[in-house]
Design a protein around this motif. Structure first.
Motif, mmCIF file in Angstrom:
data_model
loop_
_atom_site.group_PDB
_atom_site.id
_atom_site.type_symbol
_atom_site.label_atom_id
_atom_site.label_comp_id
_atom_site.label_asym_id
_atom_site.label_seq_id
_atom_site.Cartn_x
_atom_site.Cartn_y
_atom_site.Cartn_z
ATOM 1 N N TRP A 61 115.616 11.796 57.491
ATOM 2 C CA TRP A 61 116.403 10.720 58.082
ATOM 3 C C TRP A 61 116.561 9.573 57.082
ATOM 4 O O TRP A 61 117.661 9.059 56.883
ATOM 5 C CB TRP A 61 115.716 10.252 59.368
ATOM 6 N N ALA A 62 115.472 9.213 56.431
ATOM 7 C CA ALA A 62 115.496 8.110 55.464
ATOM 8 C C ALA A 62 116.349 8.461 54.240
ATOM 9 O O ALA A 62 117.120 7.636 53.748
ATOM 10 C CB ALA A 62 114.072 7.765 55.041
ATOM 11 N N VAL A 63 116.234 9.695 53.759
ATOM 12 C CA VAL A 63 117.015 10.133 52.593
ATOM 13 C C VAL A 63 118.501 10.139 52.939
ATOM 14 O O VAL A 63 119.343 9.756 52.117
ATOM 15 C CB VAL A 63 116.531 11.519 52.099
ATOM 16 N N THR A 64 118.841 10.564 54.148
ATOM 17 C CA THR A 64 120.237 10.564 54.579
ATOM 18 C C THR A 64 120.788 9.147 54.619
ATOM 19 O O THR A 64 121.919 8.900 54.174
ATOM 20 C CB THR A 64 120.370 11.224 55.976
ATOM 21 N N ILE A 65 120.001 8.217 55.128
ATOM 22 C CA ILE A 65 120.426 6.813 55.145
ATOM 23 C C ILE A 65 120.655 6.320 53.722
ATOM 24 O O ILE A 65 121.672 5.691 53.418
ATOM 25 C CB ILE A 65 119.386 5.939 55.878
ATOM 26 N N MET A 66 119.720 6.630 52.811
ATOM 27 C CA MET A 66 119.842 6.185 51.420
ATOM 28 C C MET A 66 121.085 6.781 50.765
ATOM 29 O O MET A 66 121.847 6.071 50.101
ATOM 30 C CB MET A 66 118.595 6.555 50.619
ATOM 31 N N ARG A 67 121.289 8.061 50.965
ATOM 32 C CA ARG A 67 122.449 8.728 50.368
ATOM 33 C C ARG A 67 123.747 8.106 50.876
ATOM 34 O O ARG A 67 124.673 7.856 50.108
ATOM 35 C CB ARG A 67 122.415 10.223 50.662
ATOM 36 N N ASN A 68 123.825 7.847 52.176
ATOM 37 C CA ASN A 68 125.036 7.254 52.741
ATOM 38 C C ASN A 68 125.280 5.843 52.218
ATOM 39 O O ASN A 68 126.423 5.471 51.934
ATOM 40 C CB ASN A 68 124.958 7.253 54.271
ATOM 41 N N ILE A 69 124.226 5.066 52.073
ATOM 42 C CA ILE A 69 124.372 3.722 51.502
ATOM 43 C C ILE A 69 124.883 3.828 50.070
ATOM 44 O O ILE A 69 125.785 3.089 49.654
ATOM 45 C CB ILE A 69 123.040 2.942 51.557
ATOM 46 N N PHE A 70 124.316 4.748 49.289
ATOM 47 C CA PHE A 70 124.744 4.930 47.901
ATOM 48 C C PHE A 70 126.224 5.312 47.838
ATOM 49 O O PHE A 70 126.992 4.747 47.053
ATOM 50 C CB PHE A 70 123.888 6.000 47.212
ATOM 51 N N ILE A 71 126.636 6.259 48.665
ATOM 52 C CA ILE A 71 128.032 6.708 48.668
ATOM 53 C C ILE A 71 128.962 5.565 49.061
ATOM 54 O O ILE A 71 130.001 5.346 48.423
ATOM 55 C CB ILE A 71 128.207 7.923 49.605
ATOM 56 N N ASN A 72 128.600 4.824 50.103
ATOM 57 C CA ASN A 72 129.439 3.697 50.532
ATOM 58 C C ASN A 72 129.550 2.637 49.443
ATOM 59 O O ASN A 72 130.630 2.096 49.198
ATOM 60 C CB ASN A 72 128.893 3.081 51.817
ATOM 61 N N ASN A 73 128.433 2.332 48.772
ATOM 62 C CA ASN A 73 128.463 1.352 47.681
ATOM 63 C C ASN A 73 129.316 1.850 46.527
ATOM 64 O O ASN A 73 130.051 1.078 45.907
ATOM 65 C CB ASN A 73 127.051 1.032 47.190
#
Length: 174
Positions: A61-73
């Motif tokens: 769950w945490a890795v998915t959140i991090m990946r999505n933040i990275f992609i959005n940025n």
């Protein structure tokens, strides 16, 4: 322990903290950006703790959140750096009233350029001509059965060789 508060989210975040930091560094390739990404992720995890289902894989769950933040940025950064040409398309079209003087066609004729291209070794000439005809690097690599990097370097070196040949053969005209 990250925080003095005894909360299951804080405890689980503390357990996966090293993995998240390593993953953020892998995504960004930069320590400062990795720290920012980790902090953004930690804040998002804490603020959305109510959305986490107890008993599921917290790290995923945490890795998915991090990946999505990275992609959005990344997408924001790309949009910020995009330059949009607002020039009307007809701005550069010759209205027919006046021609712009250009002696380029008199300096080197197309046939002369093709003779220079014909002097290139076949390994360089063939990918260069395909690129000239509008093929993409990937298409050329697939057609010739060569790695993409090889095709790119051959086209680059073909251009450099043609520039050198042009200077040697046509410099006195300029």
């Amino acid at each position: 322990m990250l925080y003095a508060i005894q909360n299951p989210i804080y405890e689980q975040l503390d357990k996966v903290s090293n993995s998240l930091r390593a993953f953020s560094l892998k995504l960004t390739g930069n320590y400062n950006d990795a720290d920012d990404l980790y902090q953004d992720t930690a804040v998002r995890i804490i603020t959305n703790a109510d959305k986490y289902n107890q008993g599921t894989n917290f790290k995923a769950w945490a890795v998915t959140i991090m990946r999505n933040i990275f992609i959005n940025n990344y997408r924001k950064k790309v949009r910020r750096n995009m330059i949009v040409d607002q020039t009307p398309n007809n701005f550069y079209i010759n209205s027919g009233e006046e021609r712009v003087a250009n002696d380029g066609e008199h300096d080197v004729a197309f046939g002369e350029l093709m003779r220079l291209v014909d002097t290139l070794p076949n390994d360089f000439r063939e990918p260069f001509l395909m690129a000239y005809d509008g093929f993409k690097y990937e298409e050329i690599a697939e057609e010739l059965g060569s790695p993409l990097g090889t095709i790119k370097s051959r086209i680059f070196f073909a251009r450099k060789k043609l520039q050198k040949l042009y200077e040697e053969n046509y410099r006195e005209r300029a």
